[in-house]
Design a protein around this motif. Sequence first.
Motif, PDB file in Angstrom:
ATOM      1  N   UNK A 192      11.460  32.052  38.883  1.00  0.00           N
ATOM      2  CA  UNK A 192      12.606  32.921  39.175  1.00  0.00           C
ATOM      3  C   UNK A 192      13.854  32.536  38.374  1.00  0.00           C
ATOM      4  N   UNK A 212      10.942  38.782  32.495  1.00  0.00           N
ATOM      5  CA  UNK A 212      11.015  40.103  33.131  1.00  0.00           C
ATOM      6  C   UNK A 212      10.257  41.150  32.320  1.00  0.00           C
TER       7      UNK A 212
ATOM      8  N   UNK B  10       9.846  42.681  37.758  1.00  0.00           N
ATOM      9  CA  UNK B  10      11.026  42.159  37.057  1.00  0.00           C
ATOM     10  C   UNK B  10      12.160  41.865  38.039  1.00  0.00           C
ATOM     11  N   UNK B  11      12.707  40.666  37.934  1.00  0.00           N
ATOM     12  CA  UNK B  11      13.708  40.225  38.900  1.00  0.00           C
ATOM     13  C   UNK B  11      14.988  41.057  38.774  1.00  0.00           C
ATOM     14  N   UNK B  12      15.369  41.428  37.538  1.00  0.00           N
ATOM     15  CA  UNK B  12      16.632  42.170  37.402  1.00  0.00           C
ATOM     16  C   UNK B  12      16.562  43.522  38.107  1.00  0.00           C
ATOM     17  N   UNK B  13      15.362  44.148  38.113  1.00  0.00           N
ATOM     18  CA  UNK B  13      15.209  45.424  38.811  1.00  0.00           C
ATOM     19  C   UNK B  13      15.382  45.235  40.318  1.00  0.00           C
ATOM     20  N   UNK B  38      27.957  34.016  38.150  1.00  0.00           N
ATOM     21  CA  UNK B  38      27.444  32.662  38.357  1.00  0.00           C
ATOM     22  C   UNK B  38      27.237  32.368  39.850  1.00  0.00           C
ATOM     23  N   UNK B  41      24.400  34.482  41.199  1.00  0.00           N
ATOM     24  CA  UNK B  41      23.115  33.974  40.709  1.00  0.00           C
ATOM     25  C   UNK B  41      22.697  32.743  41.505  1.00  0.00           C
ATOM     26  N   UNK B  42      23.646  31.857  41.769  1.00  0.00           N
ATOM     27  CA  UNK B  42      23.337  30.649  42.540  1.00  0.00           C
ATOM     28  C   UNK B  42      22.916  31.046  43.956  1.00  0.00           C
ATOM     29  N   UNK B  45      19.533  32.369  43.854  1.00  0.00           N
ATOM     30  CA  UNK B  45      18.623  31.413  43.204  1.00  0.00           C
ATOM     31  C   UNK B  45      17.901  32.040  42.021  1.00  0.00           C
ATOM     32  N   UNK B  46      18.657  32.766  41.207  1.00  0.00           N
ATOM     33  CA  UNK B  46      18.101  33.316  39.970  1.00  0.00           C
ATOM     34  C   UNK B  46      18.956  32.879  38.783  1.00  0.00           C
ATOM     35  N   UNK B  47      18.428  33.130  37.619  1.00  0.00           N
ATOM     36  CA  UNK B  47      19.105  32.816  36.375  1.00  0.00           C
ATOM     37  C   UNK B  47      20.354  33.709  36.200  1.00  0.00           C
ATOM     38  N   UNK B  48      21.494  33.137  35.811  1.00  0.00           N
ATOM     39  CA  UNK B  48      22.698  33.939  35.617  1.00  0.00           C
ATOM     40  C   UNK B  48      22.508  35.085  34.608  1.00  0.00           C
ATOM     41  N   UNK B  49      21.686  34.865  33.598  1.00  0.00           N
ATOM     42  CA  UNK B  49      21.429  35.941  32.623  1.00  0.00           C
ATOM     43  C   UNK B  49      20.751  37.140  33.278  1.00  0.00           C
ATOM     44  N   UNK B  50      19.884  36.855  34.255  1.00  0.00           N
ATOM     45  CA  UNK B  50      19.174  37.927  34.955  1.00  0.00           C
ATOM     46  C   UNK B  50      20.156  38.727  35.814  1.00  0.00           C
ATOM     47  N   UNK B  53      22.185  40.868  33.607  1.00  0.00           N
ATOM     48  CA  UNK B  53      21.426  42.041  33.164  1.00  0.00           C
ATOM     49  C   UNK B  53      21.462  43.139  34.238  1.00  0.00           C
TER      50      UNK B  53
END
Lengths: 232, 122
Positions: A192, A212, B10-13, B38, B41-42, B45-50, B53
């Motif tokens: 994740x 993704x 996909x996590x961003x979706x 940031x 995202x924290x 618990x995902x990547x800040x880039x995600x 997006x």
Amino acid sequence: MNTLLECKSLYKSFSGFTALSNIDLSLQKGQIIGLLGPNGSGKSTLLKLINGLLVPDTGSITMGGFNPGIETKKMISYLPERTYLADWMKVSDIVCFFKDFYDNFDSAKAYDMLKSLHIEPNRRLKTLSKGTKEKVQLILVMSRKADLYCLDEPIGGVDPASRDYILNTIIKNYSENASVLISTHLIADIEMILDDVIFLKDGSIFLHSSVDDLRMKEQKSIDTLFREVFKC
Amino acid sequence: MQWELNSERPVYLQLIEQIQAGIISGYFKPGDKLPSVRDLAADAAVNPNTMQRAFTELERTGLVYTNRTSGRFITSDEKLIKELKEQSAINEIKEFLNKMKQLGLDTEEIIEVIRNLAKELG
């Protein structure tokens, strides 16, 4: 995008056994990249090459215009697969040791993380459990302000609750200029937080993609995909 | 916010869907200032880039906008939020209808069942 590190046609063999062949890889700034592959697929060898512990037979690695050496070691914070700390030392001694060794080491940050994970700085390393030792080492590595963090199996011996804390630390530590390269078998735990994933198969790059995009294309998790690709 | 994410899609979706759900349910109110990418995202618990997006996409649809000096906000355009609500309802109903078709019910039967059930539940 900005390239942070570039590997070109890397080849490495050990007395006739080919560990890595024809590795072309470019890592971008500001990304968390998972380096995945079965045992013996070349993950640790690649990390050692990037960190200058091994020298490639052919091919090149460059970071900021430098080949692996003194300059790149300033920029890369590396967590090796094995612990190398002297176990008669106290945790606080090692923090001082790192402070002396690396310009970009932040002691306050290290103490902050030690406190969050309930690790007593006065303890000698040899009195700590295997998992706690691993945490100490990871804290040291993450307390440097580096351009690239190379983590070789960082969470293997760490309990799930601490694992969450460590992954959270990686996310919070995230900066647009730094990247994190993580090799692990605990795919479900880390997928994740990844931007990109690299699958190594028999010493070659099997795939390198955004996680993704891969989920979209394959309609499954990275963990499931890994199990299918590397089915025994 | 309670994030429920899985690694199958996909996590961003999923982030987009859950932020939209938060806007519809009123967890995020029109004109609200959003926490930083940031922090969110924290929290998830995902990547800040995600997370970034997801917001890029939400900005493209106008649900979220960025004020260069003061941060990121939920749209104040209530019409847009109403449309989002309707669209979500349509999506849910489509999924429901598909499931009912798999059970072998035709449209008339489905409506009949819903009417009876609604009466029962008052």
